[in-house]
Design an enzyme around this catalytic site. Sequence first.
Site, PDB file in Angstrom:
ATOM      1  N   TYR A 260     118.064 103.516  18.257  1.00 21.77           N
ATOM      2  CA  TYR A 260     116.940 103.302  17.338  1.00 21.77           C
ATOM      3  C   TYR A 260     117.230 103.949  15.980  1.00 21.77           C
ATOM      4  CZ  TYR A 260     112.083 103.418  15.626  1.00 21.77           C
ATOM      5  OH  TYR A 260     110.933 103.271  14.879  1.00 21.77           O
TER       6      TYR A 260
HETATM    7  N1  NAD Z   1     104.766 103.820  15.266  1.00 22.36           N
HETATM    8  C1  NAD Z   1     105.569 104.687  14.673  1.00 22.36           C
HETATM    9  O1  NAD Z   1     105.413 105.910  14.802  1.00 22.36           O
HETATM   10  C2  NAD Z   1     106.704 104.207  13.812  1.00 22.36           C
HETATM   11  C3  NAD Z   1     107.377 105.159  13.050  1.00 22.36           C
HETATM   12  C4  NAD Z   1     108.425 104.763  12.260  1.00 22.36           C
HETATM   13  C5  NAD Z   1     108.782 103.427  12.194  1.00 22.36           C
HETATM   14  N2  NAD Z   1     108.107 102.504  12.950  1.00 22.36           N
HETATM   15  C6  NAD Z   1     108.537 101.114  12.853  1.00 22.36           C
HETATM   16  O2  NAD Z   1     107.446 100.293  12.471  1.00 22.36           O
HETATM   17  C7  NAD Z   1     107.598  98.993  13.047  1.00 22.36           C
HETATM   18  C8  NAD Z   1     106.330  98.662  13.841  1.00 22.36           C
HETATM   19  O3  NAD Z   1     106.177  99.620  14.872  1.00 22.36           O
HETATM   20  P1  NAD Z   1     104.870  99.766  15.763  1.00 22.36           P
HETATM   21  O4  NAD Z   1     104.705 101.198  16.050  1.00 22.36           O
HETATM   22  O5  NAD Z   1     103.770  98.990  15.161  1.00 22.36           O
HETATM   23  O6  NAD Z   1     105.403  99.107  17.121  1.00 22.36           O
HETATM   24  P2  NAD Z   1     104.767  98.004  18.068  1.00 22.36           P
HETATM   25  O7  NAD Z   1     105.592  98.035  19.304  1.00 22.36           O
HETATM   26  O8  NAD Z   1     103.302  98.188  18.171  1.00 22.36           O
HETATM   27  O9  NAD Z   1     105.061  96.652  17.252  1.00 22.36           O
HETATM   28  C9  NAD Z   1     106.340  96.067  17.176  1.00 22.36           C
HETATM   29  C10 NAD Z   1     106.179  94.563  17.252  1.00 22.36           C
HETATM   30  O10 NAD Z   1     107.497  93.958  17.232  1.00 22.36           O
HETATM   31  C11 NAD Z   1     107.442  92.837  18.096  1.00 22.36           C
HETATM   32  N3  NAD Z   1     108.781  92.443  18.556  1.00 22.36           N
HETATM   33  C12 NAD Z   1     109.636  93.175  19.313  1.00 22.36           C
HETATM   34  N4  NAD Z   1     110.738  92.453  19.586  1.00 22.36           N
HETATM   35  C13 NAD Z   1     110.566  91.243  18.983  1.00 22.36           C
HETATM   36  C14 NAD Z   1     111.349  90.068  18.897  1.00 22.36           C
HETATM   37  N5  NAD Z   1     112.534  89.955  19.516  1.00 22.36           N
HETATM   38  N6  NAD Z   1     110.878  89.024  18.175  1.00 22.36           N
HETATM   39  C15 NAD Z   1     109.667  89.084  17.569  1.00 22.36           C
HETATM   40  N7  NAD Z   1     108.875  90.171  17.621  1.00 22.36           N
HETATM   41  C16 NAD Z   1     109.315  91.233  18.331  1.00 22.36           C
HETATM   42  C17 NAD Z   1     106.592  93.324  19.269  1.00 22.36           C
HETATM   43  O11 NAD Z   1     106.113  92.237  20.062  1.00 22.36           O
HETATM   44  C18 NAD Z   1     105.504  94.102  18.560  1.00 22.36           C
HETATM   45  O12 NAD Z   1     104.370  93.299  18.274  1.00 22.36           O
HETATM   46  C19 NAD Z   1     108.863  99.060  13.923  1.00 22.36           C
HETATM   47  O13 NAD Z   1     109.958  98.588  13.173  1.00 22.36           O
HETATM   48  C20 NAD Z   1     109.012 100.544  14.176  1.00 22.36           C
HETATM   49  O14 NAD Z   1     110.344 100.894  14.437  1.00 22.36           O
HETATM   50  C21 NAD Z   1     107.071 102.871  13.756  1.00 22.36           C
END
Ligand code: NAD
Length: 251
Positions: free
Chosen positions: A158
């Site tokens: 990641y």
């Molecule tokens: N939540 C956190 O603390 C955090 C922190 C830093 C970065 N991020 C980044 O922010 C973004 C959103 O994270 P989140 O926390 O909302 O996660 P989440 O898991 O709630 O959302 C991620 C979404 O990506 C979709 N997804 C995964 N694989 C896929 C694919 N092959 N095709 C299409 N869609 C796909 C999932 O279905 C999901 O709806 C991510 O890139 C994550 O790495 C999140």
Amino acid sequence: MTDLTNIKDHVILVAGAASGIGYEIAKHLLSVGAIVVTTDKNSDGLTELKNSVNSEKLHVRIVDFLDDNEIEALIQFIEDEVGQLKGVINCVGILGQRGILSEEIDLDNFDLVYRVNLRSALVLSIAAIKVMKPRKYGRILQLASISGKEGNPGLVAYSVTKAGIIAMVKSQGKEYAESGITINALAPALIDTPMVASFTEEQRNFLKAKIPMNRIGDPIEVATLAAWIVSPACSFTTGFAFDLTGGRATY
Ligand SMILES: NC(=O)c1ccc[n+]([C@@H]2O[C@H](COP(=O)([O-])OP(=O)(O)OC[C@H]3O[C@@H](n4cnc5c(N)ncnc54)[C@H](O)[C@@H]3O)[C@@H](O)[C@H]2O)c1
């Protein structure tokens, strides 16, 4: 005077909108009048979003970001059926294996995380740049992470892909600096979403303890910043990883 933060009727793609950060961003963009195309591989989350906002400005498209052709077809669908694409916010992401040492990494899982988190982000950006470039305007925002700046133990795949996102937007920002397209990343620390809920309590506490504000971020705090970054107001910043870490990363 023109309000450069106004994105009313701007066509903006939110990828990964079925859950968490993307879901909140899509809702917020609709609330400020944007035309929002949401995509995800999870149809349930997008249906729930559609039912909860009930807006003609919301478009839904199921796409698996493991498929390059589907991503390219998505951009074509927007151009043909919705309107000229002005902004892209890419929230697609998976954690992959977690809580393990590097010596325990399953390389197939590493490849999967790379393809979902980084390769698809590149494919999406290329398809968007191609339609934005002739019009000399565009905003591309990729979700990176604090783990791409600092690394997180037990999350090598990641963290590597998020570092890759940061390097990608730095390179692309410079490549397209004179094109009218800005290309940036957002690097949040812990935000309250299903992804973070999937951590163990110990992992969450470890990461929360690093945040000087001593709290987890709210998805709306991501959404309001993202809306500004994809607006005409964000015109002199490109290749940047915006911080959203409650004081953890002050660079
Ligand atoms: N939540 C956190 O603390 C955090 C922190 C830093 C970065 N991020 C980044 O922010 C973004 C959103 O994270 P989140 O926390 O909302 O996660 P989440 O898991 O709630 O959302 C991620 C979404 O990506 C979709 N997804 C995964 N694989 C896929 C694919 N092959 N095709 C299409 N869609 C796909 C999932 O279905 C999901 O709806 C991510 O890139 C994550 O790495 C999140």
